[in-house]
Design an enzyme around this catalytic site. Sequence first.
Site, mmCIF file in Angstrom:
data_model
loop_
_atom_site.group_PDB
_atom_site.id
_atom_site.type_symbol
_atom_site.label_atom_id
_atom_site.label_comp_id
_atom_site.label_asym_id
_atom_site.label_seq_id
_atom_site.Cartn_x
_atom_site.Cartn_y
_atom_site.Cartn_z
ATOM 1 C CD GLU A 143 -2.912 1.162 0.291
ATOM 2 O OE1 GLU A 143 -2.318 2.225 0.161
ATOM 3 O OE2 GLU A 143 -3.979 0.924 -0.271
ATOM 4 C CG ASP A 193 -5.953 5.259 -6.518
ATOM 5 O OD1 ASP A 193 -7.054 5.093 -5.956
ATOM 6 O OD2 ASP A 193 -4.880 5.417 -5.898
ATOM 7 C CE LYS A 248 -8.982 16.335 -12.632
ATOM 8 N NZ LYS A 248 -8.178 17.021 -11.634
ATOM 9 C CG ASP A 282 -15.384 1.754 -9.943
ATOM 10 O OD1 ASP A 282 -14.339 1.418 -9.347
ATOM 11 O OD2 ASP A 282 -15.571 2.905 -10.374
HETATM 12 C C1 LIG Z 1 -9.342 3.173 -4.693
HETATM 13 S S1 LIG Z 1 -8.380 2.548 -3.395
HETATM 14 C C2 LIG Z 1 -8.947 0.852 -3.225
HETATM 15 C C3 LIG Z 1 -8.623 0.269 -1.882
HETATM 16 C C4 LIG Z 1 -9.098 -1.187 -1.660
HETATM 17 N N1 LIG Z 1 -8.474 -2.099 -2.602
HETATM 18 C C5 LIG Z 1 -10.595 -1.270 -1.740
HETATM 19 O O1 LIG Z 1 -11.076 -1.906 -2.687
HETATM 20 O O2 LIG Z 1 -11.252 -0.719 -0.853
HETATM 21 C C6 LIG Z 1 -6.790 2.319 -4.185
HETATM 22 C C7 LIG Z 1 -5.682 2.030 -3.196
HETATM 23 O O3 LIG Z 1 -4.485 1.722 -3.899
HETATM 24 C C8 LIG Z 1 -3.392 2.329 -3.258
HETATM 25 N N2 LIG Z 1 -2.351 2.501 -4.279
HETATM 26 C C9 LIG Z 1 -2.386 3.333 -5.347
HETATM 27 N N3 LIG Z 1 -1.279 3.222 -6.091
HETATM 28 C C10 LIG Z 1 -0.506 2.290 -5.470
HETATM 29 C C11 LIG Z 1 0.783 1.753 -5.722
HETATM 30 N N4 LIG Z 1 1.506 2.147 -6.780
HETATM 31 N N5 LIG Z 1 1.282 0.840 -4.884
HETATM 32 C C12 LIG Z 1 0.570 0.442 -3.785
HETATM 33 N N6 LIG Z 1 -0.651 0.920 -3.502
HETATM 34 C C13 LIG Z 1 -1.191 1.833 -4.314
HETATM 35 C C14 LIG Z 1 -3.954 3.643 -2.721
HETATM 36 O O4 LIG Z 1 -3.190 4.132 -1.633
HETATM 37 C C15 LIG Z 1 -5.354 3.229 -2.305
HETATM 38 O O5 LIG Z 1 -5.420 2.809 -0.958
#
Ligand SMILES: C[S@@+](CC[C@H](N)C(=O)[O-])C[C@H]1O[C@@H](n2cnc3c(N)ncnc32)[C@H](O)[C@@H]1O
Length: 318
Positions: free
Chosen positions: A54, A104, A108, A140
């Site tokens: 994370e 994520d 954009k 999604d």
């Molecule tokens: C939209 S959230 C989804 C969290 C979880 N998987 C859920 O479904 O509730 C995306 C997560 O990915 C983490 N994240 C984004 N880019 C990342 C990376 N390069 N390496 C590790 N974690 C990452 C973000 O910190 C965030 O907590």
Amino acid sequence: MILRLSDFRFPDSGARLFPENPDGDVVLEIGFGDGRFWAEQGPLEPGVNYLGVELSGVSLLKAQRRLRAAGLGNAHLTKMPAMTLLRGVVAPRSLSRIVVNFPDPWPKAGHEEHRLLREEFFELAASRLREGGEVWITTDHEEYFGFALEHAARTQAFEALEASPPAAALRTKYALKWQELGLMVNHARLRVTRHPNVSGLDVQNEGENVPHAIVTLPPDFHLGDFEKTVARTPAFTVVLLDAFRHATRDQWALLAHVEERDLTQEALVSVTRREDGSSLVRLERFGGPIVTPGLKGAVEAVTTLLEGRGATVSHRAY
Ligand SMILES: C[S@@+](CC[C@H](N)C(=O)[O-])C[C@H]1O[C@@H](n2cnc3c(N)ncnc32)[C@H](O)[C@@H]1O
């Protein structure tokens, strides 16, 4: 358990990380958020070792609490970019599965370069999955889903399997959020068919000399007028951000910010006067730096800075 970058070997092994279950499959979850996926999926797969990566420190603590409450001992969490872990820590052909739930989307225009699920990721993932290993993606975001599948296809290293999302992936924090808004969930399972050769991070082995140099500083040496200094090579960028003088000893510490492919570190390089009048320039262990070409470059950048201030160099080991 929460592990720092410096707690790992490069590459590491499932047997060392999970000594109580050394032959178990290893599943990696990227971006585990508050840990709900594995808290629910883990008990269904008791022989499986779990590694979660994370970027968010707050999520790390929440997930740790959740996995503890679920009684999942064979789980390690770490805070770093997923590409750093995959490239540097995860050994080739070692993972049974990589899970990415609701990555994520960077929606954009022009922000696609920030997306994780790009060709480079899939090439690396294919190299780190063992025979028959799979990537599970649940999202999604329709457009990102198509983007990710197209990038995976470019590698010609996966075959797509028909499958529904695991129930646990539909109950993560973000799954619930998007389903409340009525959004559809997309799921893909990609089984590896080719293992590309993707090299790891170039990290110095334990026991080797700490990068250092020996210099003789001119009389009345001081760093009082220090200014931020940048040293660039094709492989790394070193920014010497600041210099501090020790309160009582004849010693300085320079704060270096080092950017390399998939790895950014902050480190201290010290300059310490020795009894024979020379000074030792060396990388400090403070903060658990991973000794890479970039950190050796930081020691070199400090040495070069000192040379520019009249120091003579008698020994370089970086
Ligand atoms: C939209 S959230 C989804 C969290 C979880 N998987 C859920 O479904 O509730 C995306 C997560 O990915 C983490 N994240 C984004 N880019 C990342 C990376 N390069 N390496 C590790 N974690 C990452 C973000 O910190 C965030 O907590």
